[in-house]
Design an enzyme around this catalytic site. Sequence first.
Site, PDB file in Angstrom:
ATOM      1  N   TYR A   1       0.849  -1.206   0.000  1.00 38.80           N
ATOM      2  CA  TYR A   1       0.000   0.000   0.000  1.00 38.80           C
ATOM      3  C   TYR A   1       0.875   1.243   0.000  1.00 38.80           C
ATOM      4  O   TYR A   1       1.865   1.305   0.742  1.00 38.80           O
ATOM      5  CB  TYR A   1      -0.911   0.029   1.229  1.00 38.80           C
ATOM      6  CG  TYR A   1      -2.352  -0.150   0.851  1.00 38.80           C
ATOM      7  CD1 TYR A   1      -3.020   0.848   0.139  1.00 38.80           C
ATOM      8  CD2 TYR A   1      -3.037  -1.310   1.146  1.00 38.80           C
ATOM      9  CE1 TYR A   1      -4.338   0.680  -0.254  1.00 38.80           C
ATOM     10  CE2 TYR A   1      -4.355  -1.484   0.763  1.00 38.80           C
ATOM     11  CZ  TYR A   1      -5.001  -0.483   0.059  1.00 38.80           C
ATOM     12  OH  TYR A   1      -6.307  -0.649  -0.325  1.00 38.80           O
TER      13      TYR A   1
ATOM     14  N   GLU B   1      -0.601   4.828  -0.590  1.00 37.33           N
ATOM     15  CA  GLU B   1      -1.419   6.016  -0.891  1.00 37.33           C
ATOM     16  C   GLU B   1      -0.585   7.277  -0.773  1.00 37.33           C
ATOM     17  O   GLU B   1       0.239   7.417   0.135  1.00 37.33           O
ATOM     18  CB  GLU B   1      -2.608   6.085   0.077  1.00 37.33           C
ATOM     19  CG  GLU B   1      -3.682   5.064  -0.250  1.00 37.33           C
ATOM     20  CD  GLU B   1      -4.861   5.119   0.708  1.00 37.33           C
ATOM     21  OE1 GLU B   1      -4.804   5.849   1.705  1.00 37.33           O
ATOM     22  OE2 GLU B   1      -5.840   4.402   0.445  1.00 37.33           O
TER      23      GLU B   1
ATOM     24  N   ASP C   1      -6.599  12.580 -25.476  1.00 40.78           N
ATOM     25  CA  ASP C   1      -6.619  11.203 -24.974  1.00 40.78           C
ATOM     26  C   ASP C   1      -5.962  10.347 -26.067  1.00 40.78           C
ATOM     27  O   ASP C   1      -6.596   9.991 -27.050  1.00 40.78           O
ATOM     28  CB  ASP C   1      -8.069  10.783 -24.726  1.00 40.78           C
ATOM     29  CG  ASP C   1      -8.197   9.321 -24.314  1.00 40.78           C
ATOM     30  OD1 ASP C   1      -7.169   8.606 -24.309  1.00 40.78           O
ATOM     31  OD2 ASP C   1      -9.329   8.894 -24.018  1.00 40.78           O
TER      32      ASP C   1
ATOM     33  N   THR D   1      -3.757   5.208 -22.115  1.00 39.85           N
ATOM     34  CA  THR D   1      -3.625   3.867 -21.568  1.00 39.85           C
ATOM     35  C   THR D   1      -2.192   3.451 -21.880  1.00 39.85           C
ATOM     36  O   THR D   1      -1.545   4.028 -22.756  1.00 39.85           O
ATOM     37  CB  THR D   1      -4.577   2.863 -22.253  1.00 39.85           C
ATOM     38  OG1 THR D   1      -4.332   2.904 -23.658  1.00 39.85           O
ATOM     39  CG2 THR D   1      -6.030   3.193 -21.987  1.00 39.85           C
TER      40      THR D   1
ATOM     41  N   LYS E   1      -2.091  -0.441 -25.015  1.00 41.22           N
ATOM     42  CA  LYS E   1      -2.498  -0.570 -26.423  1.00 41.22           C
ATOM     43  C   LYS E   1      -1.233  -0.545 -27.292  1.00 41.22           C
ATOM     44  O   LYS E   1      -0.370  -1.385 -27.094  1.00 41.22           O
ATOM     45  CB  LYS E   1      -3.545   0.480 -26.748  1.00 41.22           C
ATOM     46  CG  LYS E   1      -4.815   0.260 -25.903  1.00 41.22           C
ATOM     47  CD  LYS E   1      -5.928   1.241 -26.138  1.00 41.22           C
ATOM     48  CE  LYS E   1      -7.079   0.955 -25.200  1.00 41.22           C
ATOM     49  NZ  LYS E   1      -8.145   1.967 -25.298  1.00 41.22           N
TER      50      LYS E   1
ATOM     51  N   ARG F   1      -1.658  -3.066 -18.328  1.00 45.33           N
ATOM     52  CA  ARG F   1      -2.997  -2.470 -18.362  1.00 45.33           C
ATOM     53  C   ARG F   1      -3.044  -1.374 -17.295  1.00 45.33           C
ATOM     54  O   ARG F   1      -3.135  -1.675 -16.101  1.00 45.33           O
ATOM     55  CB  ARG F   1      -3.999  -3.590 -18.060  1.00 45.33           C
ATOM     56  CG  ARG F   1      -5.402  -3.351 -18.387  1.00 45.33           C
ATOM     57  CD  ARG F   1      -6.151  -4.673 -18.422  1.00 45.33           C
ATOM     58  NE  ARG F   1      -5.995  -5.300 -19.726  1.00 45.33           N
ATOM     59  CZ  ARG F   1      -6.679  -4.951 -20.816  1.00 45.33           C
ATOM     60  NH1 ARG F   1      -7.583  -3.991 -20.763  1.00 45.33           N
ATOM     61  NH2 ARG F   1      -6.470  -5.565 -21.958  1.00 45.33           N
TER      62      ARG F   1
HETATM   63  C1  PLP Z   1      -9.192   2.293 -24.493  1.00 40.74           C
HETATM   64  C2  PLP Z   1      -9.513   3.729 -24.354  1.00 40.74           C
HETATM   65  C3  PLP Z   1      -9.795   4.288 -23.099  1.00 40.74           C
HETATM   66  C4  PLP Z   1     -10.091   3.480 -21.867  1.00 40.74           C
HETATM   67  O1  PLP Z   1      -9.169   2.632 -21.446  1.00 40.74           O
HETATM   68  P1  PLP Z   1      -9.518   1.431 -20.426  1.00 40.74           P
HETATM   69  O2  PLP Z   1      -8.169   1.041 -19.996  1.00 40.74           O
HETATM   70  O3  PLP Z   1     -10.238   0.417 -21.244  1.00 40.74           O
HETATM   71  O4  PLP Z   1     -10.343   1.986 -19.337  1.00 40.74           O
HETATM   72  C5  PLP Z   1      -9.950   5.657 -23.014  1.00 40.74           C
HETATM   73  N1  PLP Z   1      -9.853   6.425 -24.099  1.00 40.74           N
HETATM   74  C6  PLP Z   1      -9.617   5.927 -25.325  1.00 40.74           C
HETATM   75  C7  PLP Z   1      -9.517   6.854 -26.492  1.00 40.74           C
HETATM   76  C8  PLP Z   1      -9.448   4.554 -25.494  1.00 40.74           C
HETATM   77  O5  PLP Z   1      -9.261   4.067 -26.719  1.00 40.74           O
END
Ligand code: PLP
Length: 529
Positions: A121, A123, A276, A302, A305, A311
């Site tokens: 932990y 925080e 994003d 993220t 990807k 993750r």
């Molecule tokens: C995949 C994705 C997310 C969310 O990611 P998670 O890890 O699945 O919560 C947010 N924004 C975009 C543009 C994404 O492609």
Amino acid sequence: MIFSVNFMMAVNWTSHGVRSSRLVGNIIINSLEPIKGHLLQGHVPKAILISKHVATTTCWRSKSKMAGVLHKNLWETDPELFDLIKKEKQRQNCGLEMIASENFTSLSVLQCLSSCLHNKYSEGLPGARYYGGNEYIDQIEWLAQKRALAAYRLDPEQWGCNVQPYSGSPANLAVYTGLIEPHGRIMGLDLPDGGHLTHGFFTQNKKISATSIFFESMPYKVNQETGLIDYDKLAENARLFKPKVIIAGVSCYSRCLDYKRFREIADENNAYLFADMAHISGLVAAGIIPSPFDHCDVVSTTTHKTLRGPRAGVIFFRKGVRSVAKSGEKIMYDLESRINAAVFPGLQGGPHNHQIAGIATAMKQAQTPEFIDYQKQIVKNAQQLCKALTARGYKITTGGTDVHMLLVDLRNTGVTGSKAERILEDISIACNKNTVPGDKSAFNPSGIRLGMPALTTRGIKEEHVDDIAEFIHKGLELSKQVTAKSGPKLVDFKKVLENDPEIKSKVKALRDEVENFSRKFSLPGYDEY
Ligand SMILES: *Cc1c(COP(=O)(O)O)cnc(C)c1O
């Protein structure tokens, strides 16, 4: 001492205006056996009784069994579960993974994820924790931050980052929470047009994403003919809606974003520009597509990807001078404290330190020449797939791709997105149905989204792409034969797939071909699981 019971006062959070002091029961048990003695004798220490760490007494009674469980491998302790994990590994190995958001992470990242870091932990932020024992955890989180900035060539004087978000969706909620008040206005690309749920998605009947429940959102769209983002319309609607945050980010869009144009529209409305880059963050790290950092105030991603890490999520925020007033006074960015406070204690509790270590090592990998080559190969493969499918008569939305994915518009084929997704799954090709510009219904989409990050990790090159296009083509042709027997309804289509002997044997033959092809390419990670 047979055990020690430490009560410590957690740091009083009222100084953050967040929550009052609390008592943390922190029980360290050195030996179970003597405690069992206590229990039998009825001397149960009060501290144990009130601790939520000890929910039942069964673990005391079966001491020897528990000690065994703690030290055995999963395949010994839980063969039923382990068998399912092995099956999933085999599925990953013999199928073609073309879901654009997926990837196969490295062995090093998997090792971080199953390390002892999981147990801790911590925080708070490095150097300012609410728990003890964080000497190494601090160093790991600092390392992750430093490498995340370096992976995007950012000056630590001008940018900072938070590596604690559990994943992309929590990261985005933290961004809005940090930047705006409840009911603050946001504008993101509509979900059916390629945006993400967390960019404020709602429908006629329902606010679907919490980002549309807690904030007021208005979508912008792509042009129905060209499939390209309609920036003029966004500018026009932003003048009316006056958003506080404009989101530049996509989950299904095959062209580079015009961040400069987004910036102009944001400036005109005194809004924050938030990128994003979840899908494209590997390409951005490799420097092979335009970077959102040139124009944005905040960038989230993220890390699992195209970036091929664990993750998890990361938020980058600007620091330093935001603007200079007429008087010459410098107006500073205050994003760092706002974003950090939104992540913790605003929305999250203890950081997932195993994920943070995974981010650290993924960000190291992202700075290597091999990684740049990998990202270039993803784009080449995606572009080659566009060519190969176009040559077979398929229509690609926007006519091609600049990135790792493409959207196939199936409206001229008579095959729906749902049927395409299903038949391809049956022949071991994983992809997802997707709306295409002009689709009337989000529930019956007319396209499929195909991505190359995962296959490229397995060593797929342009010369293999024609085979893949042919598998897809054969699958879609077969789906026409199924529809000829089943009629238009998806339920009937599935019944024919499951029951018709002629169709079943054709599906099997094609699946065998795909799986034999796929097995030739190796997967990173553990051999069996
Ligand atoms: C995949 C994705 C997310 C969310 O990611 P998670 O890890 O699945 O919560 C947010 N924004 C975009 C543009 C994404 O492609």
